[in-house]
Structure formats: structure tokens, C-alpha cells
Design a protein around this motif. Structure first.
Motif, PDB file in Angstrom:
ATOM      1  N   SER A 156       0.649  -1.358   0.170  1.00 25.76           N
ATOM      2  CA  SER A 156       0.253  -0.177   0.431  1.00 25.76           C
ATOM      3  C   SER A 156       0.853   0.937  -0.270  1.00 25.76           C
ATOM      4  N   THR A 157       2.314   0.795   0.853  1.00 29.41           N
ATOM      5  CA  THR A 157       2.693   2.173   1.179  1.00 29.41           C
ATOM      6  C   THR A 157       3.377   2.638  -0.800  1.00 29.41           C
ATOM      7  N   LYS A 158       3.652   1.594  -0.399  1.00 27.34           N
ATOM      8  CA  LYS A 158       4.280   1.291  -2.247  1.00 27.34           C
ATOM      9  C   LYS A 158       3.543   2.551  -3.738  1.00 27.34           C
ATOM     10  N   GLN A 159       2.267   1.200  -3.600  1.00 26.91           N
ATOM     11  CA  GLN A 159       1.169   2.547  -4.209  1.00 26.91           C
ATOM     12  C   GLN A 159       0.989   4.254  -3.842  1.00 26.91           C
ATOM     13  N   GLU A 160       1.209   4.460  -2.427  1.00 30.96           N
ATOM     14  CA  GLU A 160       0.696   6.147  -2.210  1.00 30.96           C
ATOM     15  C   GLU A 160       1.472   7.079  -2.982  1.00 30.96           C
ATOM     16  N   ALA A 161       3.243   5.849  -3.314  1.00 32.53           N
ATOM     17  CA  ALA A 161       4.871   6.475  -3.071  1.00 32.53           C
ATOM     18  C   ALA A 161       4.498   7.072  -4.542  1.00 32.53           C
ATOM     19  N   ILE A 162       3.762   6.571  -5.648  1.00 33.28           N
ATOM     20  CA  ILE A 162       4.014   6.356  -7.142  1.00 33.28           C
ATOM     21  C   ILE A 162       2.653   7.159  -7.177  1.00 33.28           C
ATOM     22  N   LYS A 163       1.504   7.210  -6.289  1.00 34.87           N
ATOM     23  CA  LYS A 163       0.185   8.603  -6.467  1.00 34.87           C
ATOM     24  C   LYS A 163       1.075  10.018  -5.971  1.00 34.87           C
ATOM     25  N   TYR A 164       1.684   9.841  -4.916  1.00 32.57           N
ATOM     26  CA  TYR A 164       2.168  10.593  -4.423  1.00 32.57           C
ATOM     27  C   TYR A 164       4.036  11.143  -4.938  1.00 32.57           C
ATOM     28  N   SER A 165       3.603  10.716  -5.857  1.00 36.82           N
ATOM     29  CA  SER A 165       5.509  11.146  -6.077  1.00 36.82           C
ATOM     30  C   SER A 165       5.415  12.629  -7.511  1.00 36.82           C
ATOM     31  N   ALA A 166       4.392  13.534  -6.746  1.00 36.86           N
ATOM     32  CA  ALA A 166       5.289  14.425  -7.551  1.00 36.86           C
ATOM     33  C   ALA A 166       5.960  15.335  -6.202  1.00 36.86           C
ATOM     34  N   GLY A 167       6.328  15.337  -5.074  1.00 33.67           N
ATOM     35  CA  GLY A 167       7.047  15.126  -4.585  1.00 33.67           C
ATOM     36  C   GLY A 167       9.146  15.882  -4.732  1.00 33.67           C
ATOM     37  N   GLY A 168       9.332  14.829  -5.690  1.00 35.28           N
ATOM     38  CA  GLY A 168      10.327  14.662  -5.800  1.00 35.28           C
ATOM     39  C   GLY A 168      10.645  13.240  -6.329  1.00 35.28           C
ATOM     40  N   PHE A 169      10.269  12.472  -5.560  1.00 38.51           N
ATOM     41  CA  PHE A 169      10.453  11.288  -6.433  1.00 38.51           C
ATOM     42  C   PHE A 169      10.161  11.258  -7.817  1.00 38.51           C
ATOM     43  N   ARG A 170       9.106  11.526  -8.466  1.00 38.65           N
ATOM     44  CA  ARG A 170       9.578  11.135 -10.253  1.00 38.65           C
ATOM     45  C   ARG A 170      10.389  11.814 -10.547  1.00 38.65           C
ATOM     46  N   ASP A 171      11.435  12.591 -10.790  1.00 35.98           N
ATOM     47  CA  ASP A 171      12.147  12.895 -11.140  1.00 35.98           C
ATOM     48  C   ASP A 171      13.082  11.436 -11.089  1.00 35.98           C
ATOM     49  N   PHE A 172      13.036  11.128  -9.922  1.00 36.44           N
ATOM     50  CA  PHE A 172      14.348   9.858  -9.765  1.00 36.44           C
ATOM     51  C   PHE A 172      13.508   8.462 -11.153  1.00 36.44           C
ATOM     52  N   THR A 173      12.450   8.930 -10.591  1.00 38.89           N
ATOM     53  CA  THR A 173      11.833   7.217 -11.184  1.00 38.89           C
ATOM     54  C   THR A 173      11.751   7.668 -12.329  1.00 38.89           C
ATOM     55  N   ARG A 174      12.483   8.580 -13.317  1.00 43.84           N
ATOM     56  CA  ARG A 174      12.493   8.822 -14.591  1.00 43.84           C
ATOM     57  C   ARG A 174      13.985   8.889 -14.995  1.00 43.84           C
ATOM     58  N   ILE A 175      14.578   8.532 -13.882  1.00 43.69           N
ATOM     59  CA  ILE A 175      16.557   8.794 -14.288  1.00 43.69           C
ATOM     60  C   ILE A 175      16.062   6.811 -14.349  1.00 43.69           C
ATOM     61  N   ALA A 176      15.497   6.194 -12.968  1.00 47.07           N
ATOM     62  CA  ALA A 176      15.659   4.964 -12.909  1.00 47.07           C
ATOM     63  C   ALA A 176      15.025   4.331 -14.236  1.00 47.07           C
ATOM     64  N   ALA A 177      14.169   4.815 -15.324  1.00 43.37           N
ATOM     65  CA  ALA A 177      13.688   4.285 -16.249  1.00 43.37           C
ATOM     66  C   ALA A 177      14.775   4.154 -17.490  1.00 43.37           C
ATOM     67  N   SER A 178      16.066   4.436 -17.396  1.00 42.87           N
ATOM     68  CA  SER A 178      17.272   4.350 -18.090  1.00 42.87           C
ATOM     69  C   SER A 178      16.851   2.489 -18.506  1.00 42.87           C
ATOM     70  N   ASP A 179      17.820   2.412 -19.241  1.00 46.80           N
ATOM     71  CA  ASP A 179      18.313   0.872 -20.398  1.00 46.80           C
ATOM     72  C   ASP A 179      18.470   0.437 -18.885  1.00 46.80           C
ATOM     73  N   PRO A 180      18.417  -0.672 -18.683  1.00 49.83           N
ATOM     74  CA  PRO A 180      19.562  -1.482 -17.208  1.00 49.83           C
ATOM     75  C   PRO A 180      20.577  -2.340 -18.283  1.00 49.83           C
ATOM     76  N   VAL A 181      20.772  -2.763 -19.334  1.00 52.38           N
ATOM     77  CA  VAL A 181      21.519  -3.317 -19.687  1.00 52.38           C
ATOM     78  C   VAL A 181      23.070  -2.626 -20.309  1.00 52.38           C
ATOM     79  N   MET A 182      22.400  -1.076 -20.461  1.00 50.72           N
ATOM     80  CA  MET A 182      23.407  -0.142 -20.692  1.00 50.72           C
ATOM     81  C   MET A 182      24.071   0.346 -19.782  1.00 50.72           C
ATOM     82  N   TRP A 183      23.186   0.483 -18.291  1.00 53.91           N
ATOM     83  CA  TRP A 183      23.729   0.870 -16.742  1.00 53.91           C
ATOM     84  C   TRP A 183      24.485   0.015 -16.168  1.00 53.91           C
ATOM     85  N   ARG A 184      23.902  -1.429 -16.779  1.00 55.40           N
ATOM     86  CA  ARG A 184      25.292  -2.526 -15.970  1.00 55.40           C
ATOM     87  C   ARG A 184      26.064  -2.206 -16.293  1.00 55.40           C
TER      88      ARG A 184
END
Ligand SMILES: NC(=O)c1ccc[n+]([C@@H]2O[C@H](COP(=O)([O-])OP(=O)(O)OC[C@H]3O[C@@H](n4cnc5c(N)ncnc54)[C@H](OP(=O)(O)O)[C@@H]3O)[C@@H](O)[C@H]2O)c1
Ligand SMILES: NC(=O)c1ccc[n+]([C@@H]2O[C@H](COP(=O)([O-])OP(=O)(O)OC[C@H]3O[C@@H](n4cnc5c(N)ncnc54)[C@H](OP(=O)(O)O)[C@@H]3O)[C@@H](O)[C@H]2O)c1
Lengths: 308, 308
Positions: free
Chosen positions: A214-242
Motif C-alpha cells: 500500500s505504501t508503494k502504491q502511495e509512493a507512486i501516487k504522491y510522487s510529484a514531491g520529488g520521487f517522480r524525477d528519480f523514477t524518470r532517471i531509473a527508467a533508463s536502459d538496464p543493460v546499458m547501465w549494467r
């Protein structure tokens, strides 16, 4: 084959890898008339078909050796972990006088992995455009990606000066400013400006995703406080970053060590309620933002949703 | 004074603090006709003059007590550390039936600091719009800030239901979706989605600014590889963030502990060259980004420079 003269378009360019960077280069080279012909190489039939459909390349190959044989410029644009195999595969097909360059995010490893396979009379000019997004694949590219961005070249001592200048010309023609850096220094600077930020973003998103459902779902809903920027960066290609972390281990671990020390100091300040320490530190970081804006490297973030 | 009836504009709203959030509320309340009159309070003559010049408020006060006396709604929009002093100052001037709300980023501390000063017959409805930018001050506001964003209300048990509904109506009218959360749970969720991301961004920028001068300059020049996003977040108001960390200490330290454990695990995977561990983790974080986009909380980032 001799390379086309300075300031003239390349005759035929091979893009080994047609993802975000490769497809953006294809589009920019076409827009600015920098290559008479562009061919590409990708592992999957899907990417090869897409690259043709989008008009990125005139011809697509599965085999790097087949792709490069007629080319005066070869650009490695795969994840860095694929470099050694690709370089070995194309080794015998490279035309005399051809230039090989790359766009990989780490440079000492690129030189280590590609260098041994570059034949006599072929010039290897390692490069890295400091430009990107979190998207990947052939559909992610756009011709303006390199505009107002830096491209770093890290030629080892003894690299042919004319070849370096040809590659620099290519990047300048796509809108970039070219700087030359020592490869080890490049890897150190990028460890703090790109590799560590990505590592941290991946970690914090991972931490949030490890909370109860439930907290995880809230983290996504309420992500506009900063977390959303981190989700964007963490959506980068996994193989490239590995591959980045496996191939820039020392510099990343060193910067991570410094970061951890600084974080521990801040943690202590929070624990002991040291308001001045916090305020003072938070005030000093603003200077960096002013620098980024003055250098026109900020991009543009609009907190509103895109209009649909 | 009795409050205006449900669904009707407030008669007179006092904004205590007219920075990013206060000025955005002033603009949104005017645009949507949510208040017949808006007055404001700020410490500095400069902010008071600016707020009048920009037409944010009809009247500006230095003294919170003077600002609130005729109001049916009072909004605390200062840094959280100022709450106790402001609440004490305005205590005797609050009109019977008035609603006091706030927009502070931590909610248990808001209730702790404001609650004791709320007189009988006045209703305190703690709130927090999950919307913001790194800008501060009266010129930073814009009416659309709250559109498509969540606003969290954290009324303690026993809070007047009608007062809660009036505040919810205000936020909905400014374009937000209202959720009600338990204050302690709010502080935990925000610790991971907002407070920790800011702490980490401040730290990484601080780490980079501690490198030797030439590397520091390069970090800024070559910031488009990820660092620039962290500089944006770390340009947020130092006093606001000092107060957040001082007032949400436990939840922040707990999330920081989890984050540090996860970071240590990743550090070990890098040190030992465990490619699958890295790739697997980097693949799983993409799910969070999909969620953020699906929930329309992503905002819009354009890697290109703003056109001038
Ligand atoms: N993304 C960025 O922001 C960024 C910025 C600067 C530099 N770089 C560097 O640019 C390079 C490419 O990144 P990208 O973001 O463009 O990647 P991408 O979008 O994921 O595309 C990678 C391309 O390489 C091909 N490829 C992958 N493994 C291969 C292999 N073993 N042999 C042959 N081809 C292979 C892929 O073909 P299939 O589609 O058929 O698998 C695809 O066409 C990386 O070295 C990265 O470090 C990236
Ligand atoms: N920024 C965000 O992204 C964001 C998002 C959600 C919630 N919040 C919360 O909203 C509140 C305000 O943040 P903000 O970003 O709008 O701040 P801001 O732009 O820095 O503005 C703060 C305002 O409060 C006034 N103020 C400061 N200290 C005061 C004091 N001791 N007594 C009276 N007035 C005082 C300031 O007046 P002077 O200009 O005269 O000093 C200014 O008008 C904070 O509690 C914050 O946690 C912020």
C-alpha cells in the motif's frame, strides 16, 4: 579507401547499434548532410526492420563485419559490454584509412576493449556525447539531441590528429561543443555527473518499491514531491547501465565512498537537530544550479502534465 | 463570524506566507473565484510590496494577528519551523467558526505546533499539496500548480467534518484530488517520496562541489548526463528543507537507513562485478516509472534547452 577530405560529408557511415544514440545520430547526419550514406547494424530483426521503416539507415545488417566494409566512418553505439565482441567481429572488414569512433559512457574500458582490434591504418577516436534521455531503442531518437551539448573525445596519445578533427567536425556539425579529455579523467568526472546519479536514482526507487504494497502504491501516487524525477532517471536502459557500472567500477566506487561520507554527515546533523549545518549546506548547493543554467545545460522541466 | 456555506467562496482568506505555495493559491483562488477577498502576511516589506504589486493579495500585513481577524479561512504557508510562533501570534484574533489549514510538508509536527494554539470553536485542518517546484518567493507562483495533483488532508480524530469538507472543496476547486491520510502515515510516505530524494540530491551536489576546482567546473559543464536533474532539486529553498528534516526526523532517518542498506548491496554488486544483480534490479525500477506516468504525475521534461 581514403576518407573524404576535411569538412566534407563522410561517404558511408556504419552505426553499430541503432538505439537512442544511434538513431539520433542517423537523424542528425541526414538533417545536416554529414554522410552520403548511412548503414546500420543491430542484433534483432525487429530493430533492423524499424530502422529501415523510420528511414534511419539505407541498409541494415546483422553482421558488424558486413556493415562496416565499405565505410569511412564506423560508430559503435551499443552498450559498452558488447564492444570487444563487435570490434573483434568487424576487425578484418575495416577499410584502410577508416575511422572508428564510439559513443560509450565509459572511455578507459572502450579503449581497452576496442583498441586491440583496430588494424594498422585504421584510426580509433573514442567519444562520448553528454546528451541523452531515459528512452531507448530506434524510435527514441531525435535530431536535436546533441544541440547545445558537449561531446567529449578521449583519444589516447598518438591518435591521428586528422581523424580526431574529422570526428570533432561531425559532432560540431550536429550542434555540439567538442572538448578533449584524458580517458581516466573522463571516467572520473562522469562517475560523479552521470553514473552516481543514476545509481542513486535506481537505489531510491528500489527502496520505495521494497516497501509494503500500500505504501508503494502511495509512493507512486504522491510522487510529484520529488520521487517522480528519480523514477524518470531509473527508467533508463538496464543493460546499458549494467555495463557502465561493470566498466567504470573504480571511479564509481570512489565517488560513492565520498557521497556516503557526506550523507553520513547529513544524517548526523538530522539526528542531532543541527539546523544551521543543514541550512548552510542546502544554501551552498544553489550555486551549482546557477552554473548549470548559465552553461545552458539545464534542459526544461515543466511541473505540469503534457497537454494531450 | 460564521463560515460561508458549502460550495460558496470563502469571504476572506488570509495567506500566512506568500511564497511559491501561497502565491499559487492566491492566483488559483482568484482564477476560480474561491474567495471574495484575499489578504496576506509576510515578514519582509519586500515580499509584502511584491504581493500587492502582483495583485496576489488585496491587503498585506506584517502581523499575523492583524491579517487573520476578519477571515473565515486562514492558510499557513510559511516554512514549518515558523508554525508555532505564527499560531501563537494569531491565536487571539481568530474569528469564531474560522477554519485554519496549512500546506506544510510534514504533518505530525504541524499538528504538534499549531494544535495547542487553536481556540475553541476554530477548526484546524492540516493539509499538504503534493505539488511544487524548486522556486520560491511570491513571484514563483502560478495558478495551475495544483492541477492534476494530489492534496493530502490529515485531520486528527475529532476534527469537524464540515471544516474538512470545506478545505477539500477548496483544493478540488483548484484542480487537485483530495485524499485523507493519518498524519504519521503521511510523514512516512513523504519521507520516501519527497524528503529522502531532496536529501540525496543535496548530498550529491554537495559531494560534487567538494571536488577539486577544475573537476567541479567540469561537473557543471557536463551535467546533462544526469547531474543537472539533481542540481534542480538541490536548488530548493534551504529554510523550508531545514525545517522539513528537523521536523520529520524519525521517518527520514528510517527511510535513509533502508536506502543505505540497498545502496550497500548495490555497491557490493559493483565491486564483485555481479552483472545479473545489477541488470535485474535496474529492470525492476521501470515499473515505478510506468505507474507515475499512468497516474499523470510525471510532469514533462524536455532534454532540450528552452527556446529563447
Ligand atoms: N542513453 C543515453 O542517455 C546515452 C548517452 C550517452 C551515451 N550513451 C552510450 O551510447 C551507447 C548506446 O546507448 P543507447 O541508449 O543508444 O542504447 P539503446 O537505445 O539500448 O540501443 C542499443 C543498440 O545496440 C544494439 N546492441 C545491443 N547489444 C548489441 C550487441 N551485443 N551486438 C550488436 N548490437 C547490439 C541494440 O540492438 P537490438 O535493438 O537489436 O538489441 C540497439 O540497436 C551505450 O554505450 C551508452 O553507454 C547513452
Ligand atoms: N516548495 C514546495 O515545493 C512545497 C510543496 C508543498 C508544500 N510546501 C510547504 O509550503 C510551505 C511554504 O513553502 P514555499 O515553497 O511556498 O516557501 P517560500 O516560497 O520560501 O515562501 C515562504 C513564505 O513564508 C514567509 N515566512 C517565512 N518565515 C516566516 C515567519 N517566521 N513568519 C512569517 N512569515 C514567514 C515568507 O515571507 P518573507 O518572504 O517575507 O520571508 C514567504 O512569504 C512550507 O511549509 C513547505 O513545507 C512547499
Amino acid at each position: 579507401m581514403t576518407a573524404a577530405p576535411a569538412g566534407q560529408p563522410f561517404r558511408q557511415v556504419a552505426l553499430i547499434g541503432v538505439g537512442l544514440i544511434g538513431s539520433s545520430m542517423a537523424l542528425a547526419m541526414r538533417r545536416f548532410g554529414l554522410a552520403e550514406r548511412v548503414v546500420g547494424c543491430a542484433r534483432s530483426a525487429e530493430t533492423r526492420a524499424k530502422a529501415l521503416e523510420l528511414g534511419l539507415c539505407d541498409e541494415m545488417f546483422e553482421d558488424p563485419a558486413a556493415a562496416v566494409s565499405e565505410c569511412d566512418l564506423v560508430v559503435l553505439a551499443t552498450p559498452v559490454g558488447a564492444y570487444a565482441a563487435v570490434a573483434e567481429a568487424m576487425q578484418r572488414s575495416l577499410a584502410a584509412g577508416a575511422i572508428v569512433t564510439d559513443v560509450g559512457s565509459v572511455k578507459q574500458a572502450a579503449i581497452r576493449d576496442v583498441g586491440p582490434f583496430v588494424p594498422e591504418g585504421v584510426h580509433f577516436v573514442p567519444g562520448h556525447p553528454i546528451a541523452g534521455t531515459e528512452q531507448s531503442g530506434p524510435e527514441a531518437g531525435f535530431a536535436e539531441l546533441f544541440e547545445q551539448r558537449y561531446c567529449l573525445l578521449t583519444p589516447p596519445p598518438g591518435t591521428d590528429a586528422e581523424a580526431v578533427e574529422r570526428v570533432a567536425w561531425l559532432w560540431r556539425s550536429m550542434g555540439s561543443t567538442v572538448d578533449v579529455l584524458e580517458p581516466g579523467h573522463h571516467d572520473q568526472v562522469l562517475a560523479i555527473t552521470s553514473h552516481l546519479p543514476h545509481l542513486i536514482a535506481y537505489t531510491i526507487v528500489h527502496t520505495a518499491m521494497g516497501l509494503e504494497e500500500s505504501t508503494k502504491q502511495e509512493a507512486i501516487k504522491y510522487s510529484a514531491g520529488g520521487f517522480r524525477d528519480f523514477t524518470r532517471i531509473a527508467a533508463s536502459d538496464p543493460v546499458m547501465w549494467r555495463d557502465v557500472f561493470l566498466n567504470n567500477r573504480e571511479s564509481v566506487l570512489e565517488m560513492l565512498q565520498r557521497f556516503s561520507e557526506d550523507l553520513t554527515a547529513l544524517q548526523r546533523a538530522i539526528r542531532w537537530g543541527e539546523g544551521e549545518v543543514l541550512e548552510d549546506l542546502f544554501s551552498r548547493t544553489r550555486e551549482a544550479r546557477r552554473g548549470v543554467i548559465e552553461q545552458h545545460q539545464a534542459g526544461s522541466f515543466d511541473p505540469r502534465e503534457p497537454k494531450t
